[in-house]
Design a protein around this motif. Structure first.
Motif, PDB file in Angstrom:
ATOM      1  N   THR A  23       0.802  -1.223   0.000  1.00  0.00           N
ATOM      2  CA  THR A  23       0.000   0.000   0.000  1.00  0.00           C
ATOM      3  C   THR A  23       0.835   1.273   0.000  1.00  0.00           C
ATOM      4  O   THR A  23       0.290   2.359  -0.217  1.00  0.00           O
ATOM      5  CB  THR A  23      -0.920   0.031   1.240  1.00  0.00           C
ATOM      6  OG1 THR A  23      -0.117  -0.009   2.431  1.00  0.00           O
ATOM      7  CG2 THR A  23      -1.855  -1.172   1.235  1.00  0.00           C
ATOM      8  N   ARG A  28       3.622  -0.528  -3.164  1.00  0.00           N
ATOM      9  CA  ARG A  28       2.591   0.166  -3.944  1.00  0.00           C
ATOM     10  C   ARG A  28       3.038   0.348  -5.391  1.00  0.00           C
ATOM     11  O   ARG A  28       2.272   0.084  -6.331  1.00  0.00           O
ATOM     12  CB  ARG A  28       2.292   1.520  -3.311  1.00  0.00           C
ATOM     13  CG  ARG A  28       1.178   2.313  -3.997  1.00  0.00           C
ATOM     14  CD  ARG A  28       0.961   3.651  -3.276  1.00  0.00           C
ATOM     15  NE  ARG A  28      -0.229   4.322  -3.733  1.00  0.00           N
ATOM     16  CZ  ARG A  28      -0.292   5.135  -4.789  1.00  0.00           C
ATOM     17  NH1 ARG A  28       0.819   5.355  -5.492  1.00  0.00           N
ATOM     18  NH2 ARG A  28      -1.427   5.720  -5.129  1.00  0.00           N
ATOM     19  N   ILE A  32       1.238  -1.345  -8.794  1.00  0.00           N
ATOM     20  CA  ILE A  32       0.759  -0.550  -9.932  1.00  0.00           C
ATOM     21  C   ILE A  32       1.442  -1.001 -11.219  1.00  0.00           C
ATOM     22  O   ILE A  32       0.797  -1.211 -12.250  1.00  0.00           O
ATOM     23  CB  ILE A  32       0.995   0.950  -9.672  1.00  0.00           C
ATOM     24  CG1 ILE A  32       0.125   1.417  -8.495  1.00  0.00           C
ATOM     25  CG2 ILE A  32       0.703   1.770 -10.918  1.00  0.00           C
ATOM     26  CD1 ILE A  32       0.454   2.811  -8.000  1.00  0.00           C
ATOM     27  N   SER A  36      -0.277  -3.164 -14.333  1.00  0.00           N
ATOM     28  CA  SER A  36      -0.325  -2.535 -15.655  1.00  0.00           C
ATOM     29  C   SER A  36       0.307  -3.419 -16.722  1.00  0.00           C
ATOM     30  O   SER A  36      -0.009  -3.289 -17.915  1.00  0.00           O
ATOM     31  CB  SER A  36       0.382  -1.176 -15.628  1.00  0.00           C
ATOM     32  OG  SER A  36       1.789  -1.332 -15.515  1.00  0.00           O
ATOM     33  N   GLN A  50      -5.347   3.195   2.674  1.00  0.00           N
ATOM     34  CA  GLN A  50      -4.193   3.096   1.776  1.00  0.00           C
ATOM     35  C   GLN A  50      -4.379   1.975   0.759  1.00  0.00           C
ATOM     36  O   GLN A  50      -3.946   2.093  -0.392  1.00  0.00           O
ATOM     37  CB  GLN A  50      -2.921   2.883   2.594  1.00  0.00           C
ATOM     38  CG  GLN A  50      -2.513   4.087   3.425  1.00  0.00           C
ATOM     39  CD  GLN A  50      -1.288   3.826   4.277  1.00  0.00           C
ATOM     40  OE1 GLN A  50      -1.006   2.682   4.651  1.00  0.00           O
ATOM     41  NE2 GLN A  50      -0.553   4.878   4.600  1.00  0.00           N
ATOM     42  N   GLU A  53      -6.685   3.428  -1.877  1.00  0.00           N
ATOM     43  CA  GLU A  53      -5.978   4.401  -2.715  1.00  0.00           C
ATOM     44  C   GLU A  53      -5.081   3.696  -3.737  1.00  0.00           C
ATOM     45  O   GLU A  53      -4.995   4.117  -4.898  1.00  0.00           O
ATOM     46  CB  GLU A  53      -5.150   5.340  -1.839  1.00  0.00           C
ATOM     47  CG  GLU A  53      -5.992   6.306  -1.018  1.00  0.00           C
ATOM     48  CD  GLU A  53      -5.162   7.108  -0.022  1.00  0.00           C
ATOM     49  OE1 GLU A  53      -3.956   6.773   0.140  1.00  0.00           O
ATOM     50  OE2 GLU A  53      -5.703   8.034   0.600  1.00  0.00           O
ATOM     51  N   THR A  54      -4.426   2.627  -3.312  1.00  0.00           N
ATOM     52  CA  THR A  54      -3.561   1.888  -4.239  1.00  0.00           C
ATOM     53  C   THR A  54      -4.385   1.200  -5.315  1.00  0.00           C
ATOM     54  O   THR A  54      -4.022   1.220  -6.502  1.00  0.00           O
ATOM     55  CB  THR A  54      -2.717   0.852  -3.478  1.00  0.00           C
ATOM     56  OG1 THR A  54      -1.930   1.533  -2.486  1.00  0.00           O
ATOM     57  CG2 THR A  54      -1.791   0.103  -4.419  1.00  0.00           C
ATOM     58  N   ASP A  56      -7.250   2.153  -6.397  1.00  0.00           N
ATOM     59  CA  ASP A  56      -7.725   3.222  -7.285  1.00  0.00           C
ATOM     60  C   ASP A  56      -6.640   3.613  -8.284  1.00  0.00           C
ATOM     61  O   ASP A  56      -6.924   3.884  -9.460  1.00  0.00           O
ATOM     62  CB  ASP A  56      -8.149   4.445  -6.469  1.00  0.00           C
ATOM     63  CG  ASP A  56      -9.467   4.241  -5.724  1.00  0.00           C
ATOM     64  OD1 ASP A  56     -10.194   3.285  -6.059  1.00  0.00           O
ATOM     65  OD2 ASP A  56      -9.750   5.025  -4.802  1.00  0.00           O
ATOM     66  N   ALA A  57      -5.386   3.657  -7.815  1.00  0.00           N
ATOM     67  CA  ALA A  57      -4.275   4.002  -8.709  1.00  0.00           C
ATOM     68  C   ALA A  57      -4.095   2.928  -9.782  1.00  0.00           C
ATOM     69  O   ALA A  57      -3.767   3.238 -10.934  1.00  0.00           O
ATOM     70  CB  ALA A  57      -2.988   4.171  -7.904  1.00  0.00           C
ATOM     71  N   ILE A  58      -4.304   1.670  -9.413  1.00  0.00           N
ATOM     72  CA  ILE A  58      -4.239   0.592 -10.398  1.00  0.00           C
ATOM     73  C   ILE A  58      -5.373   0.740 -11.405  1.00  0.00           C
ATOM     74  O   ILE A  58      -5.161   0.633 -12.627  1.00  0.00           O
ATOM     75  CB  ILE A  58      -4.305  -0.776  -9.698  1.00  0.00           C
ATOM     76  CG1 ILE A  58      -3.024  -1.021  -8.884  1.00  0.00           C
ATOM     77  CG2 ILE A  58      -4.519  -1.903 -10.705  1.00  0.00           C
ATOM     78  CD1 ILE A  58      -3.079  -2.260  -8.010  1.00  0.00           C
ATOM     79  N   ALA A  60      -6.855   3.360 -12.285  1.00  0.00           N
ATOM     80  CA  ALA A  60      -6.629   4.544 -13.119  1.00  0.00           C
ATOM     81  C   ALA A  60      -5.774   4.232 -14.339  1.00  0.00           C
ATOM     82  O   ALA A  60      -5.756   5.009 -15.303  1.00  0.00           O
ATOM     83  CB  ALA A  60      -5.990   5.655 -12.299  1.00  0.00           C
ATOM     84  N   LYS A  61      -5.052   3.115 -14.299  1.00  0.00           N
ATOM     85  CA  LYS A  61      -4.254   2.681 -15.449  1.00  0.00           C
ATOM     86  C   LYS A  61      -5.093   1.929 -16.474  1.00  0.00           C
ATOM     87  O   LYS A  61      -4.561   1.397 -17.456  1.00  0.00           O
ATOM     88  CB  LYS A  61      -3.110   1.776 -14.982  1.00  0.00           C
ATOM     89  CG  LYS A  61      -2.112   2.444 -14.055  1.00  0.00           C
ATOM     90  CD  LYS A  61      -1.217   3.395 -14.805  1.00  0.00           C
ATOM     91  CE  LYS A  61      -0.125   3.945 -13.898  1.00  0.00           C
ATOM     92  NZ  LYS A  61       0.791   4.863 -14.624  1.00  0.00           N
TER      93      LYS A  61
END
Length: 251
Positions: A23, A28, A32, A36, A50, A53-54, A56-58, A60-61
């Motif tokens: 995280t 993290r 990601i 990807s 956390q 959030e991680t 969500d970042a994945i 977002a890719k």
């Protein structure tokens, strides 16, 4: 290998990966990146926000490759919960990335219970998670364990004895484990970074950016690429030990 680009692009597709401490920091960044590249990653950490959030970042890719569980792997119960979740969510396991760790200073700091928690998190969890992974790899005759250590195991800096003890332990554990499980078709890689922009490093975000710009610290993404390099090796090729430091971290 005739076409590295083609091989690399397919090396991660569908790989089922557990990342402890996934995280923040190196974990993290690895989650990601590997997601990807086509892997299915299960991350764990102690903080649900956390984790979210991680993930969500994945997302977002524009990839679907992430799931997570809030768990404390300093206990056997936490580790059992993690691998039970992996069985349910991933339906198998190809790679374990032992990454979760906590910083700590001198043996003159804290008390026995504090040191025990650090040892449980930084060393015993690596051992117990490896055992769980091996139990799943053995019937397949293949699998990979990547242990994230630290250059502290080599430098053994003053005032950091407790943390150094755990990272030195990981170094020895990785070397001995490799000899045990290589005949089973299981790879073991040890990555030992120098200074990396993680929560364990003191200083503000601005200070760390300055250190990165001065080549005195690495962004966590650099270590994520090192993890990917270990994974992308041909079946008969093992990265046994990989030490990475910033160009101007003169250690």
């Amino acid at each position: 290998m005739e076409d590295f680009n083609s091989y690399f692009s397919s090396a991660f597709l569908g790989k089922k990966i557990i990342i402890t401490g996934g995280t923040t920091g190196i974990g993290r960044a690895a989650a990601i990146l590997l997601s990807s590249l086509g892997a299915q990653c299960l991350i764990c950490g102690r903080n649900q926000q956390q984790i979210d959030e991680t993930l969500d970042a994945i997302a977002a890719k524009n990839v679907r490759g992430g799931t997570g569980i809030a768990v404390d792997i300093s206990s056997s119960e936490g580790i059992k919960s993690l691998f039970s979740q992996a069985d349910d969510q991933l339906g198998g396991l190809d790679i374990l990335i032992n990454n979760a760790a906590l910083g700590f200073g001198s043996i003159t700091d804290g008390e026995y219970e504090d040191w025990q928690y650090i040892l449980n998190t930084n060393l015993l969890a690596y051992m117990a998670c490896s055992r769980e992974a091996i139990n799943r790899f053995r019937p397949l005759g293949m699998g990979q364990i990547i242990n994230i250590g630290s250059m502290s195991a080599e430098v053994r800096e003053d005032g950091n004895a407790v943390y150094v003890a755990t990272k030195t332990g990981i170094q020895g554990f990785s070397a001995a484990l490799r000899k045990e499980v290589n005949p089973l078709g299981i790879k073991v890689s040890l990555i030992e970074p120098g200074a990396v922009d993680t929560d364990m490093q003191a200083g503000s975000s601005e200070d760390k950016i300055q250190q990165i710009n001065k080549q005195e610290m690495l962004p966590a993404a650099d270590i994520a690429w090192a993890i990917a390099f270990c994974i992308a090796q041909p079946p008969a090729s093992d990265v046994v030990s990989l030490q990475i430091r910033p160009h101007l971290q003169l250690i």
